[in-house]
Design an enzyme around this catalytic site. Structure first.
Site, mmCIF file in Angstrom:
data_model
loop_
_atom_site.group_PDB
_atom_site.id
_atom_site.type_symbol
_atom_site.label_atom_id
_atom_site.label_comp_id
_atom_site.label_asym_id
_atom_site.label_seq_id
_atom_site.Cartn_x
_atom_site.Cartn_y
_atom_site.Cartn_z
ATOM 1 C CE LYS A 125 -3.343 2.893 0.563
ATOM 2 N NZ LYS A 125 -4.224 3.215 -0.560
ATOM 3 C CB CYS A 170 -3.621 8.278 0.066
ATOM 4 S SG CYS A 170 -5.077 7.544 0.824
HETATM 5 N N1 LIG Z 1 -9.875 8.326 1.847
HETATM 6 C C1 LIG Z 1 -9.243 7.574 0.969
HETATM 7 O O1 LIG Z 1 -9.373 7.775 -0.235
HETATM 8 C C2 LIG Z 1 -8.378 6.405 1.400
HETATM 9 C C3 LIG Z 1 -7.945 5.511 0.415
HETATM 10 C C4 LIG Z 1 -7.197 4.407 0.826
HETATM 11 C C5 LIG Z 1 -6.862 4.246 2.163
HETATM 12 N N2 LIG Z 1 -7.272 5.161 3.097
HETATM 13 C C6 LIG Z 1 -6.916 4.931 4.489
HETATM 14 O O2 LIG Z 1 -8.082 4.495 5.185
HETATM 15 C C7 LIG Z 1 -8.020 4.945 6.537
HETATM 16 C C8 LIG Z 1 -9.271 5.720 6.875
HETATM 17 O O3 LIG Z 1 -9.309 6.853 6.036
HETATM 18 P P1 LIG Z 1 -10.614 7.708 5.818
HETATM 19 O O4 LIG Z 1 -10.341 8.548 4.627
HETATM 20 O O5 LIG Z 1 -11.821 6.839 5.826
HETATM 21 O O6 LIG Z 1 -10.597 8.583 7.166
HETATM 22 P P2 LIG Z 1 -11.750 9.569 7.710
HETATM 23 O O7 LIG Z 1 -11.069 10.594 8.508
HETATM 24 O O8 LIG Z 1 -12.656 9.972 6.588
HETATM 25 O O9 LIG Z 1 -12.616 8.638 8.670
HETATM 26 C C9 LIG Z 1 -12.126 8.049 9.796
HETATM 27 C C10 LIG Z 1 -13.263 7.952 10.794
HETATM 28 O O10 LIG Z 1 -12.757 7.222 11.908
HETATM 29 C C11 LIG Z 1 -13.320 7.784 13.092
HETATM 30 N N3 LIG Z 1 -12.495 7.353 14.216
HETATM 31 C C12 LIG Z 1 -11.272 7.790 14.607
HETATM 32 N N4 LIG Z 1 -10.837 7.085 15.659
HETATM 33 C C13 LIG Z 1 -11.806 6.180 15.948
HETATM 34 C C14 LIG Z 1 -11.948 5.177 16.925
HETATM 35 N N5 LIG Z 1 -10.997 4.939 17.819
HETATM 36 N N6 LIG Z 1 -13.084 4.469 16.950
HETATM 37 C C15 LIG Z 1 -14.073 4.687 16.052
HETATM 38 N N7 LIG Z 1 -13.987 5.633 15.087
HETATM 39 C C16 LIG Z 1 -12.869 6.359 15.036
HETATM 40 C C17 LIG Z 1 -13.339 9.272 12.822
HETATM 41 O O11 LIG Z 1 -14.274 9.927 13.654
HETATM 42 C C18 LIG Z 1 -13.731 9.300 11.332
HETATM 43 O O12 LIG Z 1 -15.134 9.398 11.154
HETATM 44 C C19 LIG Z 1 -6.736 5.757 6.661
HETATM 45 O O13 LIG Z 1 -5.696 4.944 7.117
HETATM 46 C C20 LIG Z 1 -6.459 6.160 5.214
HETATM 47 O O14 LIG Z 1 -5.089 6.391 4.994
HETATM 48 C C21 LIG Z 1 -8.047 6.231 2.742
#
Ligand SMILES: NC(=O)c1ccc[n+]([C@@H]2O[C@H](COP(=O)([O-])OP(=O)(O)OC[C@H]3O[C@@H](n4cnc5c(N)ncnc54)[C@H](O)[C@@H]3O)[C@@H](O)[C@H]2O)c1
Length: 410
Positions: free
Chosen positions: A206, A260
């Site tokens: 990743k 990312c």
């Molecule tokens: N957004 C993208 O396009 C993308 C693509 C690939 C990978 N990722 C990875 O996926 C992961 C999540 O990214 P995202 O974009 O969904 O993040 P985001 O910030 O949109 O959402 C994360 C959510 O997790 C919640 N959260 C935080 N700590 C928590 C806990 N302890 N318990 C429950 N909820 C909790 C937050 O309130 C938030 O709503 C990250 O590691 C990111 O790097 C994101």
């Protein structure tokens, strides 16, 4: 139909967790979405969504009505636990896996024999093993009784629903049994190829995917700065170079943002500082490109004031970190607007982001957003920061100065 994996708990209901939870719920899994943010939980339980993602609202409304998706601030017992919480970096570009650890600790009391625990958050190499150690140190009786894997997400914001089902996935188990069970689970959701490996390779995979993109974008951004010096139109240059059958130069921009590509390469640099020279340089070039843009905007304002002896109206076109989305995280456009605002220049600003109703809802910038047509019509200096589709139709006005950092006029 999904007996073995009937109940799924998804921790984190953001850009990744919510679409994944909704998709699983639409496939008749019984899904409990967990988020620490009460307003996120309330919004979803009302059948609404708190992020912009095409096709998501209809699915969420449907699965909440059918009660296959429910949100809560607390986990519960389940067959499968998935973690999709943020993994930002902290000071010195060091990875911050504290959210993953908190989410893992939150589910530990609910784990039982036969459960599957999957981390989807982008994570530094070794994170899955660390979480495994934490789980087994708290619950030693579960050793060899639960399955643990890492399965990173590759979706493109704006196309998440389609890509969730159709992108190939890499599954890294802490052992071959975990990888195999995890494949069985994803097979029910994903129609594309599922490749099995160990957890460290999947974690590195990743990070490498995003670093590869970062390096390619850095090349395009470096070219854009060289071309300005050489008085060459970089857009024309790239179009011509790409006529070569084996060349594919990407598009330069205001920098690189998002959660990312602007973040993940640092996870490699942090762990392998001596070896990751190209990866570090790419990050530095892409960050520098934003500073370069800021300088160009400042110079344009100073020149306007000196020439016209009045205060220019400057329209900043776009705030998101890339075209046609509302996501502002790590956005270079925000950095540009903030830098120019804080420079206290002799200028007034019109800030545009057609994918948001108000910038206040983002908590990123203290500005009122302006309609893009209005801003464009009123501006003396137009700064294209993001290549949103709305801007492509704006008829060029010769009385305005346009600074095009994203190829709107290419
Ligand atoms: N957004 C993208 O396009 C993308 C693509 C690939 C990978 N990722 C990875 O996926 C992961 C999540 O990214 P995202 O974009 O969904 O993040 P985001 O910030 O949109 O959402 C994360 C959510 O997790 C919640 N959260 C935080 N700590 C928590 C806990 N302890 N318990 C429950 N909820 C909790 C937050 O309130 C938030 O709503 C990250 O590691 C990111 O790097 C994101």
């Amino acid at each position: 139909m999904n007996e073995k994996f009937e109940k799924v708990v998804m921790i984190g209901l953001g850009y990744i967790g919510l679409p994944t939870a909704a998709l699983m719920a639409s496939k008749k899994f019984n899904v409990l979405g967990v988020d620490i943010n009460q307003s996120v939980v309330d919004t979803i339980n009302d059948g609404l969504i708190h992020i912009v993602e095409p096709d998501l609202s209809g699915i969420v409304k449907d699965v909440v009505t059918k009660k296959t998706l429910r949100a809560s601030t607390q986990p519960d017992f389940a067959d499968v636990f998935m973690i999709a919480v943020p993994t930002p970096f902290k000071e010195g570009f060091q990875p911050d896996i504290s959210y993953v650890e908190k989410a893992t600790r939150a589910v530990i009391p609910f784990l039982k024999d036969g459960n599957l625990f999957i981390i989807e958050s982008t994570s530094p190499v070794g994170t899955t093993k660390k979480m495994t150690e934490i789980i087994f140190s708290e619950r030693p009786e579960l050793k060899d009784k639960i399955y643990i894997s890492y399965c990173p997400e590759r979706v493109l914001p704006g196309k998440v629903i389609y890509e969730l089902e159709h992108n190939d996935r890499v599954i890294g188990g802490i052992n071959p049994e975990s990888a195999a069970i995890t494949r069985e689970f994803y097979r029910k959701i994903v129609s594309s190829n599922l490749y099995l490996t160990n957890s460290q390779t999947a974690e590195m995979c990743k990070l490498v995917e995003n670093s590869s993109r970062d390096v390619s974008i850095a090349f395009a951004n470096e070219l854009s700065m060289i071309c300005e010096q050489a008085n060459i139109n970089v857009w024309e240059l790239i179009e011509l170079a790409n006529k070569h059958p084996r060349v594919n130069i990407l598009t330069p921009g205001t920098g690189v943002g998002g959660h990312c590509i602007a973040v993940d390469p640092w996870f490699i640099v942090a762990d392998y500082p001596k070896e990751a020279k190209l990866i570090r340089s790419a990050r530095e070039i892409n960050s520098y490109k934003t500073l370069w843009v800021i300088e160009r905007v400042k110079n344009a304002i100073l020149t306007f004031v000196a020439t016209h002896k009045r205060t220019p109206k400057v329209a900043f076109m776009g705030l998101a970190f890339k075209p046609n989305i509302d996501d502002l995280r790590e956005s270079p456009a925000i950095q540009v607007v903030e830098a120019i605002q804080t420079a206290k220049m002799d200028a007034t600003f019109l800030v545009v982001e057609p994918n948001l109703y108000t910038a206040r809802e983002t908590h990123y910038l203290n500005v009122d957003l302006v309609d893009y047509n209005e801003a464009y019509a009123a501006a003396d200096i137009v700064v294209f920061l993001v290549g949103h589709k709305e801007f492509l139709d704006l008829a060029q006005n010769e009385n305005q100065l346009e600074l095009d950092f994203c190829g709107i006029r290419k």
